[in-house]
Design an enzyme around this catalytic site. Structure first.
Site: not given
Ligand code: PLP
Length: 423
Positions: A51, A53, A223, A226
């Site tokens: 984690y 964050e 993105t 691609k």
């Protein structure tokens, strides 16, 4: 701990079947690609266990020292690849990157002007079935009915009428070059912010095969999976001035913990994107697309806008007749799929059919170009596509062309392994 094959043979078996499908077929879905072994390795790494964050140097969890370095590498490399002032590499997907930008700058029911889904836009640009269509007031521009290309004067007229708070440019199914500067100028005229979503063409923008909106429009989203050929995910680029607002909107605004294995893989992808080989690859994507477009047109098929400037072609099937009706995108996609050529049905300008059926077919070259195929192979594939479509247009039940092409597809695919060193 036991291996996947031992613990979960069902899933292991499905992965193996998918591997064989990819190896033996030709992937012409414009939004897909084949990542490198290095990207795969980072994605499948223990970075997923953590984690993290927050952002580098300001996390809500201990033990993030290596994650800070990895995320900084990803951010810095992305800035270098695109010449951006700031990059946020945490969005889990392209849609979430877009939502984070809207959330940063728009209020409930503010107006967005974007390209309509049926004429090339994306769901996350305000489709009524998407959260963006529910939370914002959406107005769409489309393409000119004659040229099937963007008409910037008409878009400006619409913008003056709508007075949007945000103009979105960038598309999922538009085969021509987009003038990002023109969009920013229109946005400036009406006091809107301009967001360019370069999910499809990011690799081409990074290497000069398409004009880049970075430093030209206010905010750029993309993105990474691609043409960029990285892990499945999203990213946002903006000015230093906008950075705090964008970062806050991604976390804690939209997301919780970042996917650190994916961020590590994004860093690898951006490193690859700095190499001469990647630039050459992007050039080849466009050459391949043009070669395929030329043969499809010679075979008498209609191409939306008459051709392509980028990695994709949109076939208009409305003149391919089949039993007094025209051949649908769905029928074409199914037949080509049986022949080992994976494409997707797509709406076209003036679409009359549902998005589940459609009158068009979207064809893209990024994945087959990653396998090393060049113009000669594209011409061959275009011939096969035409052969199959003509055969099923003549007789919907015919398997003749499908079976013949399937054999040839397997033979061609075997010459271009996904991962040559381990084939
Ligand atoms: N934006 C555009 C233009 C796209 O084409 C896509 C996906 O196809 C996206 C955003 C969404 O990306 P994702 O599927 O990662 O949410």
């Amino acid at each position: 701990m036991s291996s996947l094959a031992n613990f979960d043979p069902e899933i292991a078996d499905l992965i193996e079947k998918e591997r064989l499908r990819q190896i033996n077929g030709l992937e012409l879905i414009a939004s897909e690609n084949v990542v490198s072994k290095a990207v795969l390795e980072a994605m499948g790494s223990i970075m997923t266990n953590k984690y993290a964050e927050g952002y580098p140097g300001k996390r809500y969890y201990g033990g993030c020292e290596f994650h800070d370095v990895a995320e900084n590498l990803a951010r810095d490399r992305m800035c270098r690849v695109f010449g951006a002032e700031h990059a946020n590499v945490q969005p889990h997907s392209g849609s979430q990157a877009n939502q984070a930008v809207y959330f940063a700058y728009l209020g409930y029911k503010d107006r967005i002007l974007s390209q309509s889904l049926t004429q090339g836009g994306h769901l996350s640009h305000g489709s009524p079935v998407n959260i963006t269509g529910r939370w914002y007031s959406i107005f769409h521009y489309g393409v000119d009915p004659e040229t099937e290309t963007l008409d910037y004067a008409a878009i400006e007229d619409l913008a003056r009428m709508v007075r949007p708070q945000m103009i979105v440019c960038g598309a999922s199914a538009y085969p021509r070059e987009i003038d990002f500067r023109a969009f920013q100028e229109i946005a400036d005229t009406v006091g809107a912010r301009c967001m360019a979503d370069i999910a499809h063409i990011a690799g081409l923008c990074a290497t000069g095969y398409h004009n880049s909106p970075v430093g030209v429009v206010d905010i750029v989203t993309t993105t990474t999976h691609k043409t960029l050929r990285g892990p499945r995910g999203g990213a946002i680029m903006c000015s230093k001035e906008d950075a705090p607002t964008i970062d806050k909107s991604v976390f804690p605004g939209m997301q919780g913990g970042p996917l650190m294995h994916i961020i590590a893989a994004k860093a690898v992808c951006f490193k690859e994107a700095m190499t001469p080989a990647y630039k050459e690859y992007c050039g080849q994507i466009v050459k391949n697309s043009r070669a395929m477009a030329r043969v499809l047109a010679e075979e008498g098929l209609d191409l939306v806008s008459g051709g392509t400037d980028n990695h994709l072609i949109l076939l208009d099937l409305t003149r391919v007749s089949a039993n007094h009706e025209h051949l649908t995108g769905l029928a074409a996609e199914t037949a080509l799929g049986e022949a080992g050529i994976t494409v997707n049905k797509n709406t076209i300008p003036r679409e009359q059919l549902s998005p589940f059926v459609t009158s068009g077919l979207r064809i893209g070259t990024p994945a087959v170009t990653s396998r090393g195929m060049k113009e000669k192979e594209m011409e061959q594939i275009a011939n096969w596509i035409a052969t199959v479509l003509k055969d099923i247009a003549r007789d919907r039940t015919s398997k003749k062309a499908i079976n013949e092409v399937r054999e040839e597809v397997i033979a061609l695919a075997s010459k271009y392994p996904l991962y040559p060193e381990v084939a």
